[in-house]
Scaffold this motif. Structure first.
Motif, short mmCIF file in Angstrom:
data_model
loop_
_atom_site.label_atom_id
_atom_site.label_comp_id
_atom_site.label_asym_id
_atom_site.label_seq_id
_atom_site.Cartn_x
_atom_site.Cartn_y
_atom_site.Cartn_z
N ARG A 21 -38.77 -63.83 -66.77
CA ARG A 21 -37.36 -63.69 -66.36
C ARG A 21 -37.25 -63.98 -64.87
O ARG A 21 -38.26 -64.23 -64.20
N VAL A 28 -34.17 -51.11 -71.49
CA VAL A 28 -34.94 -52.35 -71.57
C VAL A 28 -36.40 -52.05 -71.98
O VAL A 28 -37.00 -52.76 -72.78
N SER A 84 -27.11 -60.08 -70.76
CA SER A 84 -26.06 -59.05 -70.83
C SER A 84 -24.73 -59.76 -71.09
O SER A 84 -24.44 -60.77 -70.44
N TYR A 123 -30.00 -49.15 -67.60
CA TYR A 123 -30.71 -50.40 -67.93
C TYR A 123 -32.23 -50.23 -68.00
O TYR A 123 -32.87 -50.68 -68.95
N ALA A 182 -33.02 -61.68 -72.83
CA ALA A 182 -32.18 -60.48 -72.98
C ALA A 182 -30.91 -60.56 -72.13
O ALA A 182 -30.76 -59.82 -71.16
N GLU A 224 -27.89 -57.45 -74.48
CA GLU A 224 -27.96 -56.12 -73.86
C GLU A 224 -26.55 -55.56 -73.66
O GLU A 224 -25.97 -55.59 -72.57
N ARG A 255 -39.22 -62.82 -75.05
CA ARG A 255 -37.81 -62.48 -75.33
C ARG A 255 -36.89 -63.00 -74.24
O ARG A 255 -37.31 -63.30 -73.13
N LEU A 288 -35.12 -59.84 -60.82
CA LEU A 288 -35.40 -58.59 -61.55
C LEU A 288 -36.78 -58.02 -61.20
O LEU A 288 -37.18 -56.98 -61.72
#
Ligand code: GLU
Length: 294
Positions: free
Chosen positions: A193, A179, A13, A175, A11, A45, A9, A197
């Motif tokens: 990602r 998530v 924001s 968040y 994602a 998101e 995925r 993160l």
């Protein structure tokens, strides 16, 4: 892995348009999913309206489309799963407490990779829900996961994070909880990602364990940095991705991701570039790298 059992995925924001740093995460997650004959889910998101920029969601979808990304199914919007987020908060109730500590009160506390380490001020006070945030107790949990690119990661949550917020004082879902719930709802098996993160992953695997969700595999790719070492971001002036630059920006992304595209590929069509990238993608070129010059 059986073909098709991989679900990856991206994602973003909608806090602003995508920039080159976001493109790296989009490309790496997309190419890794395609390489495994997997699905690639696109999820906007959008559960933090105060930070949202008007029109950013549309812009993100349009740019990804112009860059030739093909997501599986309709694009998902995180605001549509708020009921499930709230159900997860309820499911964690036994492990949670209400906290009315202000930011200013906590400002004097030590800061870890994830911000202020919560000192436990309200943990045993039994405060009722009101003008409060809901925090989850981490106790003596140790989070550990094997990152596909960065190796074994470990954090004693009490020391590295402290009890953390899953529902904010303004009622919005935090968040980390959103998530985890949304990845679970989409059956995401692999998360690729940016390494910025990676500290967050410790809180996320803790929540997955508490909610008895299966754990996805994580691979954190290096972030793109400016020559002065600052991460590329909207704040450090990274320009928005523009549709007409798709070919050049995609090839630059492949270069920065250490894929060695052939000279002149940027003059090919977007389809040809993706064909080359899918054939040649090798994520192991990024092993152990924490940042790459943009
Ligand atoms: N929405 C987050 C961001 O744009 C990324 C979430 C994730 O990949 O887990 O920074």
């Amino acid at each position: 892995m059986t073909p098709g059992s991989y679900v990856g995925r991206f994602a973003p924001s909608p806090t602003g348009p995508l920039h080159f740093g976001s493109l790296l995460a989009a490309c790496a997650s997309y190419l890794e999913a395609r390489k495994h004959a997997g699905q690639w889910v696109l999820r906007v998101e959008d559960i933090d309206p105060p930070r949202e920029q008007a029109g950013a969601s549309d812009l993100i979808l349009r740019v990804l489309d112009a860059y030739g990304f093909e997501w599986d199914g309709e694009a998902l919007f995180q605001r549509h799963s708020i009921e499930q987020h709230l159900a997860a908060v309820a499911a964690l109730a036994d492990r949670c407490f209400e906290c009315d500590c202000s930011r200013r009160l906590l400002a004097a506390e030590p800061v870890g990779e994830l911000g202020t380490i919560y000192p436990g001020t309200c943990r045993d006070l039994g405060k009722p829900r009101g003008d409060t945030a809901t925090r989850v107790r981490v106790g003596n949990a140790v989070s550990q996961f094997h990152d596909g690119l960065q190796g074994l990661q470990r954090m004693e949550l009490a020391a590295g994070s402290g009890d953390f917020v899953i529902q904010r004082r303004d009622g919005l879902i935090a968040y980390h909880l959103a998530v985890v719930v949304d990845d679970y709802l989409s059956g995401v098996t692999h998360i690729v990602r940016g390494i910025d993160l990676m500290p967050s992953t410790h809180r996320q695997v803790f929540l997955q364990d508490q909610l008895a969700y299966p754990r996805p595999e994580y691979s954190h790719i290096p972030v793109a940095v400016h020559p002065d070492g600052d991460k590329l971001s909207k704040l450090t002036g990274a320009p928005p991705l523009e549709a007409p630059n798709a070919a050049t920006e995609l090839v630059r992304a492949l270069q920065v991701l250490r894929q060695q595209p052939p000279d002149g590929l940027e003059r090919a069509t977007v389809d040809t570039i993706w064909g080359w990238a899918q054939e040649n993608w090798d994520i192991s070129a990024l092993e152990g790298l924490r940042d790459v010059p943009a």
